[in-house]
Design a protein around this motif. Structure first.
Motif, PDB file in Angstrom:
ATOM      1  N   LEU A  54      -3.351   2.859   6.390  1.00  0.00           N
ATOM      2  CA  LEU A  54      -1.911   2.966   6.625  1.00  0.00           C
ATOM      3  C   LEU A  54      -1.370   1.773   7.415  1.00  0.00           C
ATOM      4  CD1 LEU A  54      -1.683   6.777   7.467  1.00  0.00           C
ATOM      5  CD2 LEU A  54      -0.981   5.647   5.359  1.00  0.00           C
ATOM      6  N   THR A  55      -2.204   1.186   8.254  1.00  0.00           N
ATOM      7  CA  THR A  55      -1.737   0.022   9.032  1.00  0.00           C
ATOM      8  C   THR A  55      -1.933  -1.290   8.279  1.00  0.00           C
ATOM      9  OG1 THR A  55      -3.893  -0.027  10.152  1.00  0.00           O
ATOM     10  CG2 THR A  55      -2.073   1.090  11.283  1.00  0.00           C
ATOM     11  N   THR A  56      -2.593  -1.230   7.146  1.00  0.00           N
ATOM     12  CA  THR A  56      -2.737  -2.430   6.320  1.00  0.00           C
ATOM     13  C   THR A  56      -1.441  -2.733   5.575  1.00  0.00           C
ATOM     14  OG1 THR A  56      -5.109  -2.031   6.043  1.00  0.00           O
ATOM     15  CG2 THR A  56      -4.068  -3.489   4.448  1.00  0.00           C
ATOM     16  N   ALA A  97     -14.560   0.641  11.824  1.00  0.00           N
ATOM     17  CA  ALA A  97     -13.249   1.198  11.490  1.00  0.00           C
ATOM     18  C   ALA A  97     -12.298   1.075  12.676  1.00  0.00           C
ATOM     19  CB  ALA A  97     -13.395   2.658  11.065  1.00  0.00           C
ATOM     20  N   SER A  98     -12.810   1.319  13.875  1.00  0.00           N
ATOM     21  CA  SER A  98     -11.987   1.210  15.080  1.00  0.00           C
ATOM     22  C   SER A  98     -11.499  -0.221  15.284  1.00  0.00           C
ATOM     23  CB  SER A  98     -12.791   1.666  16.295  1.00  0.00           C
ATOM     24  OG  SER A  98     -12.108   1.363  17.497  1.00  0.00           O
ATOM     25  N   ILE A  99     -12.394  -1.184  15.136  1.00  0.00           N
ATOM     26  CA  ILE A  99     -12.024  -2.588  15.337  1.00  0.00           C
ATOM     27  C   ILE A  99     -11.004  -3.028  14.286  1.00  0.00           C
ATOM     28  CG2 ILE A  99     -12.901  -4.955  15.283  1.00  0.00           C
ATOM     29  CD1 ILE A  99     -15.520  -3.880  16.477  1.00  0.00           C
ATOM     30  N   LYS A 100     -11.198  -2.599  13.041  1.00  0.00           N
ATOM     31  CA  LYS A 100     -10.239  -2.954  11.991  1.00  0.00           C
ATOM     32  C   LYS A 100      -8.866  -2.364  12.276  1.00  0.00           C
ATOM     33  CE  LYS A 100     -11.631  -2.621   7.700  1.00  0.00           C
ATOM     34  NZ  LYS A 100     -12.288  -2.054   6.504  1.00  0.00           N
ATOM     35  N   ASN A 120      -7.307  -4.250  15.131  1.00  0.00           N
ATOM     36  CA  ASN A 120      -6.893  -5.566  14.641  1.00  0.00           C
ATOM     37  C   ASN A 120      -5.574  -5.479  13.879  1.00  0.00           C
ATOM     38  OD1 ASN A 120      -7.103  -8.358  13.959  1.00  0.00           O
ATOM     39  ND2 ASN A 120      -7.974  -7.801  11.993  1.00  0.00           N
ATOM     40  N   ASN A 121      -5.420  -4.409  13.090  1.00  0.00           N
ATOM     41  CA  ASN A 121      -4.186  -4.243  12.318  1.00  0.00           C
ATOM     42  C   ASN A 121      -2.970  -4.020  13.207  1.00  0.00           C
ATOM     43  OD1 ASN A 121      -5.606  -4.555   9.957  1.00  0.00           O
ATOM     44  ND2 ASN A 121      -5.570  -2.396   9.377  1.00  0.00           N
ATOM     45  N   ILE A 122      -3.154  -3.289  14.312  1.00  0.00           N
ATOM     46  CA  ILE A 122      -1.999  -2.963  15.155  1.00  0.00           C
ATOM     47  C   ILE A 122      -1.794  -3.969  16.278  1.00  0.00           C
ATOM     48  CG2 ILE A 122      -2.234  -0.502  14.654  1.00  0.00           C
ATOM     49  CD1 ILE A 122      -3.464  -0.096  17.396  1.00  0.00           C
ATOM     50  N   SER A 123      -2.774  -4.858  16.500  1.00  0.00           N
ATOM     51  CA  SER A 123      -2.678  -5.784  17.636  1.00  0.00           C
ATOM     52  C   SER A 123      -1.466  -6.709  17.575  1.00  0.00           C
ATOM     53  CB  SER A 123      -3.968  -6.601  17.757  1.00  0.00           C
ATOM     54  OG  SER A 123      -4.245  -7.322  16.573  1.00  0.00           O
ATOM     55  N   PRO A 124      -0.980  -7.133  16.401  1.00  0.00           N
ATOM     56  CA  PRO A 124       0.223  -7.969  16.422  1.00  0.00           C
ATOM     57  C   PRO A 124       1.461  -7.229  16.934  1.00  0.00           C
ATOM     58  CG  PRO A 124      -0.958  -8.223  14.336  1.00  0.00           C
ATOM     59  CD  PRO A 124      -1.560  -7.062  15.046  1.00  0.00           C
ATOM     60  N   PHE A 125       1.413  -5.885  16.904  1.00  0.00           N
ATOM     61  CA  PHE A 125       2.573  -5.082  17.289  1.00  0.00           C
ATOM     62  C   PHE A 125       2.449  -4.506  18.702  1.00  0.00           C
ATOM     63  CE2 PHE A 125       1.842  -4.929  12.758  1.00  0.00           C
ATOM     64  CZ  PHE A 125       3.080  -5.230  12.228  1.00  0.00           C
ATOM     65  N   MET A 126       1.262  -4.475  19.238  1.00  0.00           N
ATOM     66  CA  MET A 126       1.084  -3.887  20.568  1.00  0.00           C
ATOM     67  C   MET A 126      -0.017  -4.618  21.341  1.00  0.00           C
ATOM     68  SD  MET A 126      -0.354  -0.162  19.215  1.00  0.00           S
ATOM     69  CE  MET A 126      -0.637   0.435  20.863  1.00  0.00           C
ATOM     70  N   GLU A 130     -16.403  -6.896  10.065  1.00  0.00           N
ATOM     71  CA  GLU A 130     -16.280  -6.430  11.446  1.00  0.00           C
ATOM     72  C   GLU A 130     -16.101  -7.609  12.399  1.00  0.00           C
ATOM     73  OE1 GLU A 130     -18.741  -3.569  14.585  1.00  0.00           O
ATOM     74  OE2 GLU A 130     -19.783  -4.513  12.910  1.00  0.00           O
ATOM     75  N   GLN A 131     -16.857  -8.676  12.195  1.00  0.00           N
ATOM     76  CA  GLN A 131     -16.724  -9.846  13.063  1.00  0.00           C
ATOM     77  C   GLN A 131     -15.349 -10.489  12.929  1.00  0.00           C
ATOM     78  OE1 GLN A 131     -20.466 -11.724  11.602  1.00  0.00           O
ATOM     79  NE2 GLN A 131     -20.811 -12.153  13.768  1.00  0.00           N
ATOM     80  N   ALA A 132     -14.872 -10.596  11.689  1.00  0.00           N
ATOM     81  CA  ALA A 132     -13.545 -11.191  11.472  1.00  0.00           C
ATOM     82  C   ALA A 132     -12.468 -10.358  12.149  1.00  0.00           C
ATOM     83  CB  ALA A 132     -13.269 -11.302   9.973  1.00  0.00           C
ATOM     84  N   ALA A 133     -12.602  -9.021  12.066  1.00  0.00           N
ATOM     85  CA  ALA A 133     -11.614  -8.145  12.702  1.00  0.00           C
ATOM     86  C   ALA A 133     -11.687  -8.256  14.222  1.00  0.00           C
ATOM     87  CB  ALA A 133     -11.834  -6.703  12.261  1.00  0.00           C
ATOM     88  N   ALA A 134     -12.894  -8.324  14.772  1.00  0.00           N
ATOM     89  CA  ALA A 134     -13.049  -8.448  16.233  1.00  0.00           C
ATOM     90  C   ALA A 134     -12.439  -9.743  16.735  1.00  0.00           C
ATOM     91  CB  ALA A 134     -14.531  -8.370  16.606  1.00  0.00           C
ATOM     92  N   ALA A 135     -12.669 -10.829  16.010  1.00  0.00           N
ATOM     93  CA  ALA A 135     -12.091 -12.113  16.404  1.00  0.00           C
ATOM     94  C   ALA A 135     -10.569 -12.061  16.331  1.00  0.00           C
ATOM     95  CB  ALA A 135     -12.625 -13.223  15.504  1.00  0.00           C
ATOM     96  N   GLY A 136     -10.050 -11.455  15.266  1.00  0.00           N
ATOM     97  CA  GLY A 136      -8.602 -11.331  15.131  1.00  0.00           C
ATOM     98  C   GLY A 136      -7.979 -10.477  16.213  1.00  0.00           C
ATOM     99  N   LEU A 137      -8.688  -9.415  16.612  1.00  0.00           N
ATOM    100  CA  LEU A 137      -8.181  -8.525  17.656  1.00  0.00           C
ATOM    101  C   LEU A 137      -8.058  -9.268  18.993  1.00  0.00           C
ATOM    102  CD1 LEU A 137      -7.457  -5.876  19.017  1.00  0.00           C
ATOM    103  CD2 LEU A 137      -9.877  -5.221  18.933  1.00  0.00           C
TER     104      LEU A 137
END
Length: 807
Positions: free
Chosen positions: A432-434, A469-472, A475-481, A512-519
């Protein structure tokens, strides 16, 4: 031997008859032994069917009605049965049949010659074609087992003839079929389908078809390993002849009478029989088929087919069936929903409301947790399809999957269930956050529920799927919060450390690594507390090493390498945002030679984000140069521009930086000039992405800021052929932000008189400045006004007013 009707006798194959054929036994018209002899007016005897055909031809051709033997004209077509002759012929046939069977019995052994065996088998075929009772006699005298043994004969002709003979023996006789199917005979017949020659395949598949007509044998045929798989392959073959394909298809149709066979067919890609039973069978049959469907591994095309054919039925069972039926339906839907196209079909079939009901129901009617896990998996699959979930109602109140109450319930379940369901529901939120149309609703619900801290705790989950799943999701919501997440991480630094450990993993590059770096990259870059914590954890050393390895091609990560690298570069750039805060941070930037690193990354064409971040980092570093340079006496300056001949060649003291008027280096003072970054930044001014252009221009503008030798900054730009690209950026007027930066830079450049004189004749530049003066925001208009004064397009009133004041 040609095909004949029941009771028909072909004398052309009767070469070894015990008793000779008497001429009176033969019909004068067709020359074959009569089965129903009749006598006409002339006294001649014929086969009934043959003489009736003669009479008909005479009438239709307008000929006189005559006897075909005596040629005498007939006055009547009356037929008188010749009962005595018929009985005599029958007795003669039975004697010959018995004699032939005795010959066949003696010849159907491995010791006999190939010719004798083939002749004996021909006898059997001839006898079986007479009538069903004749086929019964073949079984009664024990010939079937002899013929079946010949299927393993070394002669291809014998094997082929044995198969053909058994086809005739089996025709419409269940007892014969049972005898043929005895022992491992069916297994032997099946082998011909896979390894036999074309004619053997034809006879073998025809024999299986005959046997499959007897329903009790359907299960036995299906139980032979590989039988149904081979038949399915033959029925859909593009290379086998049409007879084989047709017989295989009809055999499979017959085998559908056994549910075990239907399940095997489904396992081998023939789904229609299973779907038919699922849709039309009894309740027990539907349950059985649904349960089996849930165990199959389906291709994506088949998932779509099943969803179209049976999706609505399965959803109905899931909603209204008993516990056992719902479990079977859920498992089947779990299989089907794992492909985007089939998942969307299930959404249209109404799968969402019952799924949500199953997940949220508590009390005596709730599903067991193992089935809630299946429901959560299906929901995750469906959400991954990318449908417009904000428009799909779940109940009469028009709530959707992204409604605040629904999201709050999902968050509550995530915090109060086991890892399996947690993982799937986290994946639901990831889906849903994608989507850009639903992410804000989820972010708002997370904020209003206060679930940020509880979501972050899952980055330390021991289960990799839950952690990923948590990291992804984060990562999806980090630009907003980003700020909320930063606050939560400051409350428990161990979770931030867990992300660093994920990034540090050396098994390639994972999602997972890409999402962690993005977060981490999305956390506020000026948050010095988090940056220092990352330093303390050794994160920057690890990350910079990985950046270099990716840049040099030492790490390959497929589709995740670019987002991973972008995230890493953004994390490293955090250092450049807090250079003013702590001398220790300056030391870190020097230790890792960040100027050289980001200058190199500027050249990563195609990775716009990397170039933007690198240019911004260089801007931040360059701003420190004027206070980090070691001051030396200013060198004599001369002016010479390769573009503007009115300026002469500069001269500086050895080791001195003409812009910062001191001793500079890329590592120690982050000097763009010493770091060879100027040319690379100028190259970025021609980029298609205005964000890259804006970042590059901002970095170059640090050479023109107060506190540096602006004239020499202009010289540097001229030497690097950077002035014209800046003027072109101004003239292009791509965005307001870019225009403001360009106007500022041009105004600084025009402070050099020689350049102002040259540019004043450039109508495009002057027009661009006028447009900026007329239409820009307040700051842009101020810069444009100053620039226009430099090229004498506006009067310099300040000078006039100062003269008036002096008077």
């Amino acid at each position: 031997m040609a095909e004949v009707q029941d009771g028909y006798y072909d004398s052309s194959t009767d070469s070894l008859r015990v008793e000779p054929i008497y001429e009176s036994f033969l019909c004068p018209l067709n020359k074959q032994v009569m089965r129903d002899p009749v006598t006409i007016e002339s006294g001649a005897t014929f086969e009934r069917e043959a003489i009736l055909k003669w009479f008909k031809e005479c009438a239709s051709n307008g000929r006189r009605l005559i006897c075909p033997v005596t040629r005498k004209e007939l006055s009547s077509t009356e037929l008188n049965p010749s009962i005595a002759l018929r009985n005599t012929i029958d007795e003669w046939m039975h004697r010959n049949e018995a004699a032939k069977l005795d010959v066949a019995r003696k010849s159907l052994t491995s010791e006999s010659s190939e010719g004798d065996i083939l002749q004996a088998l021909e006898y059997v075929v001839e006898i079986c074609q007479r009538s069903r009772s004749s086929r019964h006699v073949v079984r009664k005298v024990g010939l079937i087992s002899f013929i079946a043994d010949l299927l393993k004969n070394s002669s291809t002709k014998v094997r082929q003839k044995a198969l053909e003979s058994l086809c005739f023996v089996a025709k419409d006789d269940n007892d014969n079929m049972n005898d043929i199917a005895a022992g491992d005979n069916i297994r032997t017949i099946v082998k011909f389908l896979n390894h036999g020659r074309t004619q053997e395949k034809e006879q073998a598949v025809s024999l299986l078809y005959e046997l499959s007509e007897h329903k009790p044998l359907s299960e036995k045929i299906g139980s032979v390993p590989g039988a149904i798989l081979i038949l399915v392959g033959l029925s859909s073959s593009k290379v086998e002849n049409l007879l084989i394909v047709d017989r295989a298809e009809k055999t499979l149709d017959n085998l559908e009478s056994c549910e075990k066979n239907v399940r095997q067919m489904a396992e081998n890609g023939r789904l229609q029989p299973l779907l038919r039973l699922l849709l039309e069978g009894s309740s027990d049959t539907q349950l059985s088929m649904a349960a089996h469907l849930g165990e199959l591994v389906l291709s994506n095309d088949v998932k779509v087919l099943v969803a179209q054919a049976a999706g609505s039925t399965l959803v109905h069972i899931m909603k209204s069936g008993n516990r056992e039926a719902r479990e079977a339906a859920l498992k089947a839907l779990n299989q089907i929903s794992s492909y985007d196209t089939s998942a969307k079909i299930l959404i249209e079939a109404g799968i969402l409301p019952p799924l949500i009901t199953d997940l949220f129901t508590v009390g005596s009617n709730q599903l067991p947790m193992r089935l809630k896990e299946v429901s959560a998996t299906i929901l995750a699959n469906v959400v991954a399809s990318g449908a417009s979930f904000e428009t799909i109602p779940l109940d009469c109140n028009r709530q959707t999957l992204v409604s605040e109450e629904i999201v709050h319930n999902l968050l509550h379940l995530i915090s109060n269930t086991g890892p399996a369901i947690e993982c799937k529901l986290l994946q639901v939120l990831v889906g849903l956050t994608t989507s850009p149309t639903t992410v804000q609703s989820i972010v708002d619900a997370i904020k209003s529920s206060g679930a940020t801290v509880s979501l972050i705790q899952f980055v330390e989950a021991p289960q990799r799927e839950v952690r990923m799943a948590s990291i992804k999701l984060l990562n999806n919501i980090s630009p907003f919060m980003g700020q909320e997440l930063a606050d939560a991480f400051r409350g428990n630094f161990s979770q931030l450390s867990s992300l660093v450990r994920v990034i540090a993993d050396n098994n390639g590059i994972s999602e997972e690594q890409a999402a962690a770096a993005g977060l981490i990259a999305d956390l506020p870059p000026r948050d010095s507390v988090l940056t220092r914590r990352l330093l303390q954890d050794g994160a920057f050393s690890t990350i910079i090493t990985k950046v270099i390895m990716v840049r040099q091609g030492e790490i390959r990560g497929g589709r995740f390498v670019n987002p991973f690298l972008e995230g890493l570069v953004r994390v490293v750039s955090r250092i450049t945002f807090i250079l003013d805060d702590d001398p220790n941070i300056i030391a870190v930037a020097r230790e890792y030679n960040l100027t050289a690193l980001f200058t190199d990354l500027l050249q990563m064409n195609g990775l716009d984000t990397v170039q933007i971040v690198s240019a911004t980092a260089l801007e931040n570093l360059s701003r420190q140069s004027k206070r980090l340079t070691r001051v030396v006496p200013a060198p004599n300056q001369g002016l010479c521009f390769s573009i503007f001949p009115c300026l002469g060649q500069k001269s500086v003291a050895t080791g001195g930086c003409r812009v910062h008027v001191g001793i500079c280096s890329a590592r120690e003072s982050f000097c763009l000039l010493e770091g060879k970054a100027v040319e690379k930044l100028i190259a970025c001014l021609d980029h298609n992405n205005e964000k890259v252009v804006e970042a590059a221009l901002a970095a170059l503008s640090t050479l023109l800021e107060d506190g540096v030798d602006i004239d020499q900054g202009v010289v540097v730009l001229c030497d690097a052929e950077g002035v014209n690209p800046i003027l072109e950026v101004l003239c292009e007027n791509r965005t307001e932000a870019l225009r403001q930066r360009a106007v500022w830079a041009v105004e600084r450049i025009l402070r050099v008189n020689g350049i102002a004189d040259e540019i004043s004749g450039n109508q495009n530049v002057c027009t661009a400045l006028v447009e900026a003066f007329r239409h820009g925001d307040y700051r842009t208009r101020q810069y444009a006004e100053k620039a226009l004064k430099h090229v004498d397009k506006l009067p310099n009133f300040s000078g006039i007013f100062s003269m008036m004041g002096a008077q």
